[in-house]
Write a protein that holds these residues in place. Structure first.
Motif, PDB file in Angstrom:
ATOM      1  N   ALA A 207       0.825  -1.215   0.000  1.00  0.00           N
ATOM      2  CA  ALA A 207       0.000   0.000   0.000  1.00  0.00           C
ATOM      3  C   ALA A 207       0.856   1.260   0.000  1.00  0.00           C
ATOM      4  CB  ALA A 207      -0.917   0.000   1.212  1.00  0.00           C
ATOM      5  N   ARG A 208       2.036   1.194   0.648  1.00  0.00           N
ATOM      6  CA  ARG A 208       2.773   2.441   0.854  1.00  0.00           C
ATOM      7  C   ARG A 208       4.263   2.159   0.745  1.00  0.00           C
ATOM      8  NH1 ARG A 208       5.272   6.198   3.274  1.00  0.00           N
ATOM      9  NH2 ARG A 208       5.144   7.000   5.406  1.00  0.00           N
ATOM     10  N   ASP A 209       4.945   2.964  -0.018  1.00  0.00           N
ATOM     11  CA  ASP A 209       6.390   2.751  -0.143  1.00  0.00           C
ATOM     12  C   ASP A 209       7.154   3.834   0.613  1.00  0.00           C
ATOM     13  OD1 ASP A 209       5.807   4.812  -1.938  1.00  0.00           O
ATOM     14  OD2 ASP A 209       7.624   4.395  -3.083  1.00  0.00           O
ATOM     15  N   PHE A 210       8.390   3.501   0.974  1.00  0.00           N
ATOM     16  CA  PHE A 210       9.256   4.407   1.749  1.00  0.00           C
ATOM     17  C   PHE A 210      10.511   4.707   0.939  1.00  0.00           C
ATOM     18  CE2 PHE A 210       6.691   2.167   4.819  1.00  0.00           C
ATOM     19  CZ  PHE A 210       6.420   3.110   5.794  1.00  0.00           C
ATOM     20  N   PRO A 211      11.031   5.930   1.030  1.00  0.00           N
ATOM     21  CA  PRO A 211      12.248   6.263   0.275  1.00  0.00           C
ATOM     22  C   PRO A 211      13.543   5.744   0.916  1.00  0.00           C
ATOM     23  CG  PRO A 211      11.467   8.198   1.461  1.00  0.00           C
ATOM     24  CD  PRO A 211      10.449   7.124   1.689  1.00  0.00           C
ATOM     25  N   VAL A 212      13.495   5.437   2.220  1.00  0.00           N
ATOM     26  CA  VAL A 212      14.727   5.090   2.947  1.00  0.00           C
ATOM     27  C   VAL A 212      14.628   3.697   3.564  1.00  0.00           C
ATOM     28  CG1 VAL A 212      16.272   5.737   4.850  1.00  0.00           C
ATOM     29  CG2 VAL A 212      15.156   7.533   3.508  1.00  0.00           C
ATOM     30  N   ARG A 213      15.723   2.962   3.463  1.00  0.00           N
ATOM     31  CA  ARG A 213      15.806   1.651   4.104  1.00  0.00           C
ATOM     32  C   ARG A 213      17.137   1.554   4.840  1.00  0.00           C
ATOM     33  NH1 ARG A 213      14.602  -4.396   2.577  1.00  0.00           N
ATOM     34  NH2 ARG A 213      16.692  -5.280   2.709  1.00  0.00           N
ATOM     35  N   VAL A 214      17.071   1.369   6.152  1.00  0.00           N
ATOM     36  CA  VAL A 214      18.266   1.272   6.988  1.00  0.00           C
ATOM     37  C   VAL A 214      18.557  -0.209   7.217  1.00  0.00           C
ATOM     38  CG1 VAL A 214      19.251   1.802   9.252  1.00  0.00           C
ATOM     39  CG2 VAL A 214      17.772   3.478   8.111  1.00  0.00           C
ATOM     40  N   GLU A 215      19.753  -0.656   6.840  1.00  0.00           N
ATOM     41  CA  GLU A 215      20.112  -2.071   6.966  1.00  0.00           C
ATOM     42  C   GLU A 215      21.171  -2.228   8.050  1.00  0.00           C
ATOM     43  OE1 GLU A 215      21.306  -3.270   3.039  1.00  0.00           O
ATOM     44  OE2 GLU A 215      19.302  -2.909   2.204  1.00  0.00           O
ATOM     45  N   CYS A 216      20.895  -3.118   9.003  1.00  0.00           N
ATOM     46  CA  CYS A 216      21.808  -3.319  10.125  1.00  0.00           C
ATOM     47  C   CYS A 216      22.772  -4.465   9.865  1.00  0.00           C
ATOM     48  CB  CYS A 216      21.016  -3.581  11.406  1.00  0.00           C
ATOM     49  SG  CYS A 216      20.000  -2.167  11.852  1.00  0.00           S
ATOM     50  N   ASP A 218      23.279  -6.933  11.642  1.00  0.00           N
ATOM     51  CA  ASP A 218      22.697  -8.244  11.994  1.00  0.00           C
ATOM     52  C   ASP A 218      21.606  -8.670  11.018  1.00  0.00           C
ATOM     53  OD1 ASP A 218      20.510  -6.676  12.588  1.00  0.00           O
ATOM     54  OD2 ASP A 218      20.541  -7.065  14.760  1.00  0.00           O
ATOM     55  N   GLY A 219      21.412  -7.890   9.941  1.00  0.00           N
ATOM     56  CA  GLY A 219      20.441  -8.272   8.924  1.00  0.00           C
ATOM     57  C   GLY A 219      19.075  -7.612   9.086  1.00  0.00           C
ATOM     58  N   ASP A 220      18.799  -7.039  10.246  1.00  0.00           N
ATOM     59  CA  ASP A 220      17.515  -6.350  10.416  1.00  0.00           C
ATOM     60  C   ASP A 220      17.457  -5.104   9.536  1.00  0.00           C
ATOM     61  OD1 ASP A 220      16.679  -8.214  12.190  1.00  0.00           O
ATOM     62  OD2 ASP A 220      16.755  -6.939  13.971  1.00  0.00           O
ATOM     63  N   THR A 221      16.243  -4.763   9.100  1.00  0.00           N
ATOM     64  CA  THR A 221      16.074  -3.547   8.298  1.00  0.00           C
ATOM     65  C   THR A 221      14.931  -2.706   8.849  1.00  0.00           C
ATOM     66  OG1 THR A 221      14.511  -4.608   6.794  1.00  0.00           O
ATOM     67  CG2 THR A 221      16.843  -4.718   6.187  1.00  0.00           C
ATOM     68  N   PHE A 222      15.009  -1.411   8.599  1.00  0.00           N
ATOM     69  CA  PHE A 222      13.976  -0.457   9.014  1.00  0.00           C
ATOM     70  C   PHE A 222      13.649   0.442   7.827  1.00  0.00           C
ATOM     71  CE2 PHE A 222      16.394  -1.705  12.697  1.00  0.00           C
ATOM     72  CZ  PHE A 222      15.445  -1.886  13.698  1.00  0.00           C
ATOM     73  N   LEU A 223      12.369   0.613   7.553  1.00  0.00           N
ATOM     74  CA  LEU A 223      11.956   1.526   6.488  1.00  0.00           C
ATOM     75  C   LEU A 223      11.574   2.861   7.101  1.00  0.00           C
ATOM     76  CD1 LEU A 223       9.852  -0.763   4.117  1.00  0.00           C
ATOM     77  CD2 LEU A 223      12.312  -0.478   4.320  1.00  0.00           C
ATOM     78  N   ALA A 224      11.839   3.929   6.363  1.00  0.00           N
ATOM     79  CA  ALA A 224      11.579   5.259   6.915  1.00  0.00           C
ATOM     80  C   ALA A 224      11.362   6.282   5.816  1.00  0.00           C
ATOM     81  CB  ALA A 224      12.754   5.701   7.792  1.00  0.00           C
ATOM     82  N   ASP A 225      10.670   7.359   6.187  1.00  0.00           N
ATOM     83  CA  ASP A 225      10.587   8.534   5.318  1.00  0.00           C
ATOM     84  C   ASP A 225      11.797   9.428   5.535  1.00  0.00           C
ATOM     85  OD1 ASP A 225       7.917   8.243   4.061  1.00  0.00           O
ATOM     86  OD2 ASP A 225       7.234   8.288   6.149  1.00  0.00           O
ATOM     87  N   HIS A 226      12.287   9.432   6.775  1.00  0.00           N
ATOM     88  CA  HIS A 226      13.379  10.330   7.149  1.00  0.00           C
ATOM     89  C   HIS A 226      14.330   9.588   8.080  1.00  0.00           C
ATOM     90  CE1 HIS A 226      10.497  13.357   5.798  1.00  0.00           C
ATOM     91  NE2 HIS A 226       9.629  12.846   6.661  1.00  0.00           N
ATOM     92  N   VAL A 227      15.618   9.897   7.972  1.00  0.00           N
ATOM     93  CA  VAL A 227      16.565   9.364   8.946  1.00  0.00           C
ATOM     94  C   VAL A 227      17.522  10.499   9.332  1.00  0.00           C
ATOM     95  CG1 VAL A 227      18.018   8.406   7.096  1.00  0.00           C
ATOM     96  CG2 VAL A 227      18.320   7.602   9.422  1.00  0.00           C
ATOM     97  N   ILE A 228      17.706  10.681  10.641  1.00  0.00           N
ATOM     98  CA  ILE A 228      18.651  11.693  11.127  1.00  0.00           C
ATOM     99  C   ILE A 228      19.962  10.981  11.455  1.00  0.00           C
ATOM    100  CG2 ILE A 228      19.148  13.454  12.855  1.00  0.00           C
ATOM    101  CD1 ILE A 228      16.189  13.912  13.208  1.00  0.00           C
ATOM    102  N   ILE A 229      21.035  11.428  10.820  1.00  0.00           N
ATOM    103  CA  ILE A 229      22.332  10.767  10.926  1.00  0.00           C
ATOM    104  C   ILE A 229      23.218  11.577  11.863  1.00  0.00           C
ATOM    105  CG2 ILE A 229      24.402  10.163   9.602  1.00  0.00           C
ATOM    106  CD1 ILE A 229      21.877  10.125   7.308  1.00  0.00           C
ATOM    107  N   THR A 230      23.656  10.969  12.955  1.00  0.00           N
ATOM    108  CA  THR A 230      24.504  11.674  13.930  1.00  0.00           C
ATOM    109  C   THR A 230      25.831  10.945  14.092  1.00  0.00           C
ATOM    110  OG1 THR A 230      23.557  10.443  15.773  1.00  0.00           O
ATOM    111  CG2 THR A 230      22.475  12.498  15.191  1.00  0.00           C
ATOM    112  N   ILE A 231      26.237  10.264  13.036  1.00  0.00           N
ATOM    113  CA  ILE A 231      27.453   9.450  13.092  1.00  0.00           C
ATOM    114  C   ILE A 231      28.684  10.350  13.180  1.00  0.00           C
ATOM    115  CG2 ILE A 231      28.850   7.878  11.697  1.00  0.00           C
ATOM    116  CD1 ILE A 231      26.083   6.970  10.526  1.00  0.00           C
ATOM    117  N   PRO A 232      29.674  10.007  14.011  1.00  0.00           N
ATOM    118  CA  PRO A 232      30.885  10.829  14.083  1.00  0.00           C
ATOM    119  C   PRO A 232      31.544  11.036  12.719  1.00  0.00           C
ATOM    120  CG  PRO A 232      30.854   9.258  15.873  1.00  0.00           C
ATOM    121  CD  PRO A 232      29.686   8.915  14.990  1.00  0.00           C
ATOM    122  N   LEU A 233      32.095  12.231  12.539  1.00  0.00           N
ATOM    123  CA  LEU A 233      32.757  12.580  11.284  1.00  0.00           C
ATOM    124  C   LEU A 233      33.882  11.600  10.957  1.00  0.00           C
ATOM    125  CD1 LEU A 233      33.207  14.554   8.918  1.00  0.00           C
ATOM    126  CD2 LEU A 233      34.579  15.967  10.476  1.00  0.00           C
TER     127      LEU A 233
END
Length: 444
Positions: A207-216, A218-233
């Motif tokens: 029914a609904r698609d997401f522009p972002v897919r976060v892959e971990c 350990d193989g788990d994935t998360f779908l999202a419209d937005h992701v805030i990235i705070t990873i060290p430079l």
């Protein structure tokens, strides 16, 4: 051995605890600070970054150095450092880096020739060399020669006498998280790839698609419209090419490349009995043959410990035992991470015996240290504005993607963290404000 109460392996102080500092405001509202910290006069002290602690300065000849000579050199250094902050927007620069500028100034003000004054001048130069090493720790860099002169004054110091959290810095995030539902935050859940500009579906739900897919990892994935990235430079510098699919646009990749990111580590030493006076809060170290005008040694194995600026005395010995916290930055700090605890302890014992002139000074009971460069997800401590970069790179790093604000799928990747705050980079309050900034951007 007695349990070591609190050792801050990461952030240590609230820099500039006053109303303009959101970390201070939160800490105060949660009641996490001691009563003396919140005193009105503490909040008004203008310290220009770091307060003068009651200190003693040991020279490498095993004697305490003259406080007059020390404060004279510190005063000169602070004056020169202040003048280095005045080149914002300057057409002509006297030097490309803060380090080169300071060296030119020192060479003019401490003439090394002339008879009869050699000892006093050599001592001034040696103390100034320690001041430069301290500035490397503050800037999180190997050398001030790597720090760009023109944008150096953009960093803003807030007023207030730097303070610590009696219950540890983590008492603040713990309180912030306590408002969230159980299981909201997943720990030990490393992300391998962030796919954006995609069209991803939940399994069995077209029914609904997401522009972002976060892959971990350990193989788990998360779908999202937005992701805030705070990873060290430091991690981004090493991995952004494969971490983002498709890769980041060139302008963003260049900002990541150009900005500086370095290492500042701590070495905690616990002692059976203190060898320092009760009122001393800082033990400063000066190598008396050192000079900022000479090329530093590149033999890390033989000389790494000479980059150590000294030790802060941790307060509350009843809680923590008698603990010194040493600070060391740069390549020497990264080399220290490769040594064993025994080697570091042995070197520190030898160092302290040399400085105090007491060859029978008991060795510390134990050592504990940070290793921010080896840590795979940080690869260093915090950012600085390097030669070849400017505050514009910080703003570019902070820009969300996709670039086009009219994109049908806006704000897929948002960027926060200390390296995205133009005036408060390298601080926890900068990190906090950058997170609020991106949350607000989504709220809007």
């Amino acid at each position: 051995p007695a349990a070591l109460g609190l050792a801050e392996m990461g952030a240590h102080w609230i820099h500039g605890p006053s109303p303009g500092n959101p970390v201070f405001r939160l800490a105060t509202s949660y009641g996490l600070l001691g009563p003396e910290t919140a005193r009105e006069e503490n909040q008004q002290v203008e310290v220009g970054g770091h307060p003068p602690l009651p200190s003693v300065t040991y020279g490498s000849s095993g004697k305490v150095l003259s406080p007059t000579a020390v404060s004279k050199a510190h005063l000169l250094f602070d004056t020169l450092l202040d003048s280095a902050r005045a080149f914002q927007g300057a057409e002509e620069l006297p030097a490309p880096s803060v380090g080169q500028y300071l060296r030119e100034q020192i060479a003019q003000r401490v003439p090394t020739l002339g008879k009869g004054r050699e000892d006093a001048q050599q001592l001034q130069l040696a103390i100034l060399a320690t001041c430069l090493k301290l500035e490397c720790c503050i800037s999180g860099t190997h050398s001030m020669d790597l720090v760009a002169l023109e944008p150096f004054g953009e960093y803003v110091s807030l007023p207030g006498l730097d303070c610590t959290f009696p219950g540890g810095y983590s008492s603040l995030p713990d309180r912030m998280l306590s408002a969230l539902p159980e299981g909201t935050i997943l720990l030990n859940k490393a992300v391998r790839t962030i796919r954006w500009r995609g069209s991803f579906f939940e399994e069995g739900d077209k029914a609904r698609d997401f522009p972002v897919r976060v892959e971990c990892e350990d193989g788990d994935t998360f779908l999202a419209d937005h992701v805030i990235i705070t990873i060290p430079l430091g991690f981004l510098k090493e991995h952004h090419q494969d971490f983002f699919q498709p890769p980041l646009p060139q302008w963003k990749a260049e900002a990541i490349q150009h900005l500086g990111f370095g290492t500042n580590n701590k070495i905690f030493l616990e002692f059976e009995k203190p060898f320092w006076e009760p009122q001393q809060q800082l033990l400063e170290v000066v190598w008396e043959d050192d000079s900022p005008l000479e090329e530093p040694s590149t033999n890390l194995e033989a000389n790494w410990f000479k980059k150590l600026i000294g030790f802060v005395v941790l307060q509350q010995p009843d809680q923590h035992g008698h603990v010194l916290c040493g600070f060391i930055a740069g390549k020497e700090s990264e080399y220290m991470e490769t040594l064993s605890d025994e080697e570091v302890l042995g070197t520190m014992t030898h160092l302290l015996r040399t400085l105090t002139g007491n060859l029978h000074l008991p060795a510390p009971r134990r050592v504990l240290r940070s290793r921010w460069h080896s840590a795979p997800y940080t690869r260093g401590s915090y950012s600085y504005v390097a030669v070849g970069s400017s505050g514009d790179d910080i703003d570019a790093l902070a820009q969300p993607l996709p670039e086009d604000p009219k994109d049908p799928r806006p704000l897929q990747l948002l960027f926060a963290g200390e390296a995205t705050h133009r005036t408060f980079y390298s601080t926890t309050h900068g990190a906090l404000l950058s997170g609020w900034r991106e949350a607000e951007r989504l709220n809007q």
